[in-house]
Write a protein that holds these residues in place. Structure first.
Motif, PDB file in Angstrom:
ATOM      1  N   MET B   1       0.831  -1.207   0.000  1.00 59.04           N
ATOM      2  CA  MET B   1       0.000   0.000   0.000  1.00 59.04           C
ATOM      3  C   MET B   1       0.862   1.253   0.000  1.00 59.04           C
ATOM      4  N   LEU B   2       1.978   1.182   0.751  1.00 63.78           N
ATOM      5  CA  LEU B   2       2.890   2.336   0.813  1.00 63.78           C
ATOM      6  C   LEU B   2       3.482   2.635  -0.554  1.00 63.78           C
ATOM      7  N   GLU B   3       3.760   1.547  -1.293  1.00 65.26           N
ATOM      8  CA  GLU B   3       4.317   1.705  -2.633  1.00 65.26           C
ATOM      9  C   GLU B   3       3.287   2.399  -3.534  1.00 65.26           C
ATOM     10  N   LEU B   4       2.037   2.030  -3.359  1.00 65.15           N
ATOM     11  CA  LEU B   4       0.968   2.654  -4.153  1.00 65.15           C
ATOM     12  C   LEU B   4       0.861   4.134  -3.812  1.00 65.15           C
ATOM     13  N   TYR B   5       0.854   4.420  -2.502  1.00 67.65           N
ATOM     14  CA  TYR B   5       0.811   5.830  -2.075  1.00 67.65           C
ATOM     15  C   TYR B   5       1.983   6.603  -2.694  1.00 67.65           C
ATOM     16  N   ALA B   6       3.184   6.037  -2.580  1.00 67.08           N
ATOM     17  CA  ALA B   6       4.385   6.737  -3.055  1.00 67.08           C
ATOM     18  C   ALA B   6       4.277   7.025  -4.539  1.00 67.08           C
ATOM     19  N   ARG B   7       3.828   6.010  -5.300  1.00 66.05           N
ATOM     20  CA  ARG B   7       3.715   6.181  -6.748  1.00 66.05           C
ATOM     21  C   ARG B   7       2.704   7.280  -7.066  1.00 66.05           C
ATOM     22  N   MET B   8       1.546   7.201  -6.414  1.00 68.32           N
ATOM     23  CA  MET B   8       0.494   8.185  -6.691  1.00 68.32           C
ATOM     24  C   MET B   8       0.935   9.591  -6.284  1.00 68.32           C
ATOM     25  N   ILE B   9       1.614   9.687  -5.137  1.00 66.60           N
ATOM     26  CA  ILE B   9       2.026  10.998  -4.625  1.00 66.60           C
ATOM     27  C   ILE B   9       3.079  11.630  -5.530  1.00 66.60           C
ATOM     28  N   LEU B  13       2.544  14.992  -7.729  1.00 69.13           N
ATOM     29  CA  LEU B  13       3.382  16.197  -7.596  1.00 69.13           C
ATOM     30  C   LEU B  13       3.960  16.591  -8.953  1.00 69.13           C
ATOM     31  N   ARG B  14       4.314  15.591  -9.751  1.00 71.86           N
ATOM     32  CA  ARG B  14       4.871  15.876 -11.088  1.00 71.86           C
ATOM     33  C   ARG B  14       3.794  16.391 -12.030  1.00 71.86           C
ATOM     34  N   LEU B  15       2.599  15.818 -11.879  1.00 66.32           N
ATOM     35  CA  LEU B  15       1.477  16.204 -12.750  1.00 66.32           C
ATOM     36  C   LEU B  15       1.094  17.662 -12.522  1.00 66.32           C
ATOM     37  N   ARG B  16       1.173  18.081 -11.269  1.00 63.29           N
ATOM     38  CA  ARG B  16       0.840  19.485 -10.938  1.00 63.29           C
ATOM     39  C   ARG B  16       2.145  20.200 -10.580  1.00 63.29           C
ATOM     40  N   LEU B  17       3.028  20.220 -11.559  1.00 60.51           N
ATOM     41  CA  LEU B  17       4.405  20.651 -11.312  1.00 60.51           C
ATOM     42  C   LEU B  17       4.495  22.098 -10.851  1.00 60.51           C
ATOM     43  N   ARG B  18       3.723  22.983 -11.475  1.00 55.19           N
ATOM     44  CA  ARG B  18       3.842  24.404 -11.130  1.00 55.19           C
ATOM     45  C   ARG B  18       3.425  24.640  -9.680  1.00 55.19           C
ATOM     46  N   ARG B  19       2.289  24.033  -9.307  1.00 53.09           N
ATOM     47  CA  ARG B  19       1.818  24.204  -7.929  1.00 53.09           C
ATOM     48  C   ARG B  19       2.817  23.594  -6.943  1.00 53.09           C
ATOM     49  N   SER B  20       3.329  22.426  -7.311  1.00 52.54           N
ATOM     50  CA  SER B  20       4.303  21.764  -6.432  1.00 52.54           C
ATOM     51  C   SER B  20       5.538  22.632  -6.259  1.00 52.54           C
ATOM     52  N   LEU B  21       6.016  23.222  -7.373  1.00 56.67           N
ATOM     53  CA  LEU B  21       7.225  24.045  -7.312  1.00 56.67           C
ATOM     54  C   LEU B  21       7.013  25.298  -6.471  1.00 56.67           C
ATOM     55  N   VAL B  22       5.838  25.913  -6.633  1.00 55.72           N
ATOM     56  CA  VAL B  22       5.544  27.130  -5.853  1.00 55.72           C
ATOM     57  C   VAL B  22       5.543  26.794  -4.360  1.00 55.72           C
ATOM     58  N   MET B 290       1.420  16.055   1.206  1.00 60.57           N
ATOM     59  CA  MET B 290       1.854  17.365   1.703  1.00 60.57           C
ATOM     60  C   MET B 290       3.100  17.233   2.575  1.00 60.57           C
ATOM     61  N   VAL B 291       3.119  16.196   3.409  1.00 57.67           N
ATOM     62  CA  VAL B 291       4.285  16.023   4.296  1.00 57.67           C
ATOM     63  C   VAL B 291       5.533  15.722   3.469  1.00 57.67           C
ATOM     64  N   LEU B 292       5.374  14.922   2.416  1.00 59.09           N
ATOM     65  CA  LEU B 292       6.520  14.615   1.555  1.00 59.09           C
ATOM     66  C   LEU B 292       7.023  15.882   0.862  1.00 59.09           C
ATOM     67  N   LEU B 293       6.077  16.639   0.292  1.00 57.31           N
ATOM     68  CA  LEU B 293       6.464  17.861  -0.417  1.00 57.31           C
ATOM     69  C   LEU B 293       7.147  18.842   0.538  1.00 57.31           C
TER      70      LEU B 293
END
Lengths: 241, 378
Positions: B1-9, B13-22, B290-293
């Motif tokens: 399950m953790l692997e699934l979370y990690a992949r999705m997260i 973050l990459r999919l919404r790159l601009r927001r993630s970068l800001v 959010m915690v990862l970012l």
């Protein structure tokens, strides 16, 4: 019906209905804004049965599917799926129940955008804790069956609408649920993709013995399905048991 | 399950790159700023302490009656002094004074008086005396004049005024005078102990006490220089206020990002719930993202802040313009930011804590949304 015959390892028997809807009401609002979306709806679906819900827009088809899936709660009456009363289950219990026994295909945008085609199909199996090797075998088998093997690594944005719907259908049946609900799965598809999807659904229904209930306006789909339940203004007009 | 979370997260973050970068930049800059600010405040505290103890006191001050001298201590320099109270007299003029007999070479190394001479030279001859500017004004004495130290219970001693100092600290300039230790006899002794930063002063105090007569008074700078201690603590309080404000701003920033993320992904969340994600699964997905970012951004902020602090700690930060008249910056107004454990741990903990707390509400909102409501959002 045959006598009590065990169909699998989840304790379902041949004489147990997959879905039993009794006197189902769903009323939104009150007073002048009161809308009777469903009234006194009753019917059953047997294991492996393939049925279609038909009716005009606003007749209550989607509301009825949502009640059966536990996405919405009845105002009156009961919905039982595999002998479990859906309306009284908590959110977590419902999620776990769906994970194990229920597949759902929506009208469009069914796929998780952050997962590839393979990973989307694999998702219910991952949630059930099935080992990776067993998951991959099952996913390959399904993709092969749908003719999508070469699209396995594609992300949802790289798939056509028809491919997305077929992947969604594969995901919905991946964990071999007892019930598959589909809300107008062909409404965004052209005739060729509709034919492909209907063909896939019929194959899955026969191959996996999954009870399926779908809503549609498409006559070609209705003709291909053995049983139709017609809804008019939230009531069953014909097709009731 | 953790692997699934990690992949999705990670893909989300990459999919919404601009927001993630800001968000990444916002958190990284905030953490770097907190690291730098904390380190500067630690540096200011250090500078205030080192400047103040260099006036006279040392990190530990001991005084006692008797002829014993405090022997050398490991990890510390000991400045033994003799001390007598009396009057300095020149012609008809006199000024009360505390006369210290010191070792000029050791004192020059650790204390500021030698660097604060405004006339003459340091204690070059055996009969030299240096006095503060206010005392010189009272006595109308100039370098080269003869001055007599007088006590009622001893015969007068004569000194030649070799230098006049001004530290801008009235208690020092107006009350103390210094002569070479070998030129006076006294039975009141004092030792100023100077240590390196980070030395355990309480342990050192116990060691010093064990080496001196029972009635010796031994005090750490915190006990003697309460005002300085309070000032340093006040700086810490100010820093804590900045920290709280940073937490609030960071929490709002992270929370709004998480809310936007949840709103953007309502449909996806609806599909996940329909597929069998429990409310707890949804909460974990949002909070972990959010915690990862915030955690990665926080680490980047730590590295950036650490680099700036490292460079600044080499070249120093010259604040003389604002400290030249401040008695706590007598020796130098150059601050050397110091990276403490708190300076690194706190901003990162704050960032991750903010990520956790600020994403909890959006995550709860996502988890409690109905599937039908979520699916209506495209």
């Amino acid at each position: 019906m045959e006598g009590r015959k065990c169909l699998g390892n989840r304790g379902i028997t041949a004489d147990m209905n997959v879905v039993t809807v009794e006197g189902l009401d769903r009323i939104y609002g009150s007073g002048r804004t009161r809308v009777e979306a469903l009234m006194e709806v009753s019917f059953c679906l047997a294991p492996g049965e393939l049925s279609v819900l038909v009716g005009a827009s606003g007749s209550g088809k989607t509301t009825l599917l949502n009640m059966i899936a536990g996405f919405d709660h009845p105002t009156g009456g009961t919905v039982r799926v595999l002998d479990q009363e859906i309306g009284v289950m908590g959110e977590t219990a419902l999620a776990l129940f769906r994970r194990q026994h229920l597949g759902f295909v929506f009208q469009a945008l069914n796929l998780i955008p952050t997962l590839s085609a393979t990973e989307n199909v694999e998702l219910p199996l991952t949630l059930l804790g099935i080992p990776r090797s067993a998951r991959r075998v099952r996913v390959c088998e399904l993709l092969e069956c749908a003719g999508l093997r070469d699209r396995a690594a594609a992300m949802p944005g790289e798939l056509s609408g028809g491919e997305q719907q077929r992947i969604a259908a594969l995901r919905a049946v991946a964990a071999r649920p007892k019930l598959l609900l589909m809300d107008e799965p062909t409404s965004c598809l052209d005739s060729s993709n509709t034919a492909d999807l209907v063909g896939l659904l019929l194959d899955l229904n026969q191959g996996e013995k999954i009870c399926m209930l779908l809503t549609t306006h498409d006559q070609r789909v209705t003709r291909a399905v053995p049983r139709s339940i017609r809804l008019v203004d939230g009531r069953i007009a014909d097709g009731q048991d | 399950m953790l692997e699934l979370y990690a992949r999705m997260i990670i893909r989300s973050l990459r999919l919404r790159l601009r927001r993630s970068l800001v968000t990444f930049l916002g958190v990284a800059v905030a953490v770097a700023a907190l690291v730098i600010l904390e380190s500067i405040m630690a540096g200011v505290g250090d500078a205030m302490l080192e400047n103040t103890v260099a006036l006279h006191h040392g990190h530990i001050m001991a005084s006692w009656e008797g002829d014993e001298r405090l022997a050398g201590l490991r990890g510390a320099d000991v400045l033994n002094r003799t001390q007598r109270a009396g009057m300095l007299v020149k012609d008809e003029r006199q000024a009360p004074i505390r006369l210290y007999g010191i070792d000029p070479d050791k004192e020059r190394k650790h204390t500021v008086v030698a660097r604060k001479l405004i006339a003459g030279s340091y204690l070059a001859e055996s009969d030299s005396v240096i006095i503060g500017q206010p005392t010189a004004e009272i006595l109308r004495a100039a370098v080269g004049d003869t001055i007599v130290f007088w006590r009622h219970d001893a015969r007068p001693e004569t000194f030649r005024l070799s230098g006049i100092f001004s530290t801008a600290v009235p208690a020092l300039d107006g009350q103390l005078a210094f002569v070479r230790q070998d030129s006076v006899q006294a039975n009141r002794h004092e030792a100023a102990v100077f240590t390196s930063p980070g030395e355990d002063l309480d342990t050192l105090k116990r060691i010093i006490r064990s080496k001196l007569p029972r009635e010796a008074i031994v005090r750490i700078w915190r006990e003697s220089l309460a005002e300085l201690n309070q000032l340093i603590e006040l700086n810490q309080v100010a820093m804590n206020v900045v920290l709280v404000l940073a937490i609030v701003i960071l929490a709002f920033g992270v929370s709004s990002t998480a809310f936007v993320s949840v709103d953007e992904r309502s449909h996806e969340i609806g599909i996940l719930k329909a597929t069998g994600f429990t409310p707890a699964n949804i909460v974990w997905l949002i909070v972990l993202e959010m915690v990862l970012l915030v955690g990665i951004a926080g680490m980047a902020g730590l590295v950036a802040g650490g680099l700036v602090v490292h460079l600044w700690s080499i070249v120093g930060l010259d604040l003389s313009r604002w400290t030249s008249d401040n008695p706590h910056f007598i020796a130098s107004g150059v601050i050397y930011p110091r990276a403490t454990f708190r300076a690194f741990a706190l901003p990162l903990a704050v960032a991750i804590g903010c990520g956790l707390v600020a994403s909890a509400l959006p995550a709860w909102k996502a988890a409690s949304a109905s599937v039908t409501g979520a699916l209506r959002q495209i």
